[in-house]
Design a protein around this motif. Structure first.
Motif, short mmCIF file in Angstrom:
data_model
loop_
_atom_site.label_atom_id
_atom_site.label_comp_id
_atom_site.label_asym_id
_atom_site.label_seq_id
_atom_site.Cartn_x
_atom_site.Cartn_y
_atom_site.Cartn_z
N TYR A 1 -5.58 8.89 0.48
CA TYR A 1 -5.42 9.86 1.57
C TYR A 1 -5.87 11.23 1.09
CZ TYR A 1 -2.72 6.29 3.92
OH TYR A 1 -2.33 5.12 4.53
N VAL A 2 -6.58 11.94 1.96
CA VAL A 2 -7.05 13.28 1.66
C VAL A 2 -6.25 14.27 2.51
CG1 VAL A 2 -9.04 14.83 1.62
CG2 VAL A 2 -9.38 12.36 1.27
N PHE A 3 -5.64 15.24 1.85
CA PHE A 3 -4.87 16.27 2.53
C PHE A 3 -5.53 17.62 2.26
CE2 PHE A 3 -1.87 12.86 2.00
CZ PHE A 3 -1.12 12.88 3.17
N TRP B 1 0.11 21.77 5.02
CA TRP B 1 -0.71 20.65 4.55
C TRP B 1 -0.85 19.60 5.65
CZ3 TRP B 1 -3.18 20.22 -0.14
CH2 TRP B 1 -2.88 21.18 -1.09
N VAL B 2 -2.09 19.15 5.91
CA VAL B 2 -2.34 18.14 6.94
C VAL B 2 -3.25 17.06 6.37
CG1 VAL B 2 -2.01 19.69 8.90
CG2 VAL B 2 -4.28 19.43 7.92
N GLN B 3 -3.08 15.85 6.87
CA GLN B 3 -3.94 14.75 6.44
C GLN B 3 -5.31 14.94 7.07
OE1 GLN B 3 -2.34 10.73 6.67
NE2 GLN B 3 -4.39 9.96 7.13
N GLU B 4 -6.34 14.93 6.25
CA GLU B 4 -7.71 15.14 6.70
C GLU B 4 -8.47 13.82 6.86
OE1 GLU B 4 -11.03 18.30 5.43
OE2 GLU B 4 -10.49 16.92 3.81
N ALA B 5 -8.20 12.88 5.97
CA ALA B 5 -8.94 11.61 6.00
C ALA B 5 -8.17 10.54 5.25
CB ALA B 5 -10.32 11.79 5.37
N ARG B 6 -8.59 9.31 5.46
CA ARG B 6 -8.07 8.16 4.71
C ARG B 6 -9.29 7.39 4.24
NH1 ARG B 6 -6.06 3.01 7.15
NH2 ARG B 6 -5.24 1.80 5.42
N LEU B 7 -9.38 7.17 2.94
CA LEU B 7 -10.54 6.52 2.35
C LEU B 7 -10.17 5.12 1.88
CD1 LEU B 7 -11.58 9.47 0.01
CD2 LEU B 7 -12.26 9.09 2.39
N PHE B 8 -11.09 4.19 2.07
CA PHE B 8 -10.93 2.84 1.54
C PHE B 8 -12.31 2.24 1.37
CE2 PHE B 8 -10.28 2.84 6.09
CZ PHE B 8 -11.17 1.88 6.55
N ALA B 9 -12.42 1.26 0.52
CA ALA B 9 -13.71 0.62 0.24
C ALA B 9 -14.14 -0.24 1.43
CB ALA B 9 -13.61 -0.24 -1.02
N ASP B 10 -15.37 -0.07 1.87
CA ASP B 10 -15.89 -0.87 2.98
C ASP B 10 -15.88 -2.36 2.66
OD1 ASP B 10 -16.39 1.37 4.54
OD2 ASP B 10 -18.48 1.53 3.91
N ASP B 11 -16.06 -2.69 1.39
CA ASP B 11 -16.08 -4.10 0.98
C ASP B 11 -14.77 -4.51 0.31
OD1 ASP B 11 -16.34 -2.65 -1.34
OD2 ASP B 11 -18.00 -3.84 -2.15
N GLY B 12 -13.70 -3.78 0.61
CA GLY B 12 -12.41 -4.06 -0.01
C GLY B 12 -11.90 -5.45 0.26
N ARG B 13 -11.11 -5.95 -0.68
CA ARG B 13 -10.51 -7.28 -0.54
C ARG B 13 -9.20 -7.34 -1.31
NH1 ARG B 13 -15.34 -9.46 -4.17
NH2 ARG B 13 -16.37 -8.16 -2.70
N ASP B 14 -8.54 -8.46 -1.24
CA ASP B 14 -7.26 -8.64 -1.92
C ASP B 14 -7.32 -8.19 -3.38
OD1 ASP B 14 -6.33 -9.76 0.41
OD2 ASP B 14 -6.21 -11.80 -0.36
N LEU B 15 -6.28 -7.50 -3.80
CA LEU B 15 -6.05 -7.12 -5.19
C LEU B 15 -7.11 -6.19 -5.78
CD1 LEU B 15 -4.79 -10.57 -6.52
CD2 LEU B 15 -3.47 -8.71 -5.50
N ASP B 16 -7.80 -5.41 -4.95
CA ASP B 16 -8.75 -4.41 -5.46
C ASP B 16 -8.02 -3.21 -6.07
OD1 ASP B 16 -11.10 -5.71 -4.93
OD2 ASP B 16 -11.61 -4.51 -3.16
N TYR B 17 -6.85 -2.88 -5.54
CA TYR B 17 -6.05 -1.73 -5.99
C TYR B 17 -6.87 -0.42 -5.93
CZ TYR B 17 -3.10 -5.49 -7.72
OH TYR B 17 -2.33 -6.62 -7.83
#
Length: 96
Positions: A61-63, A70-86
């Protein structure tokens, strides 16, 4: 449980809590706040247990600090994410 990130600022010799950051869509066991990085008026907060792209695929999360707090600006995650990537188990921020 939901990790909460607390923001403190130093005023003279005293540290004062000025904000409590929470994920807009946080869920139990997301590990929100496991890793945090700050640069100027921006903060990255990890949630490596987030399950957006599978079990424990993770997100960050980007704040941003604004004149109203303080406000949340964005939420980042991997486009190719999968189980147990952490994704986001460790974060670091420098400049842009």
């Amino acid at each position: 449980n939901r990790g909460v990130a607390h923001v403190f600022e130093r005023t003279g010799d005293t540290w004062v809590q000025v904000a409590e950051l929470t994920a807009s869509d946080g869920a139990p066991y997301d590990a929100f706040g496991w890793s945090v990085s700050l640069f100027e008026d921006r903060a990255l907060v990890s949630a490596f247990g987030d399950e957006n792209n599978g079990i424990d695929s993770g997100s960050v999360y980007v704040f941003v600090r604004t004149s109203s707090g303080w406000v949340q600006e964005a939420r980042l995650f991997a486009d190719d994410g999968r189980d147990l990537d952490y994704f986001g188990s460790s974060v670091s921020l420098s400049e842009d």
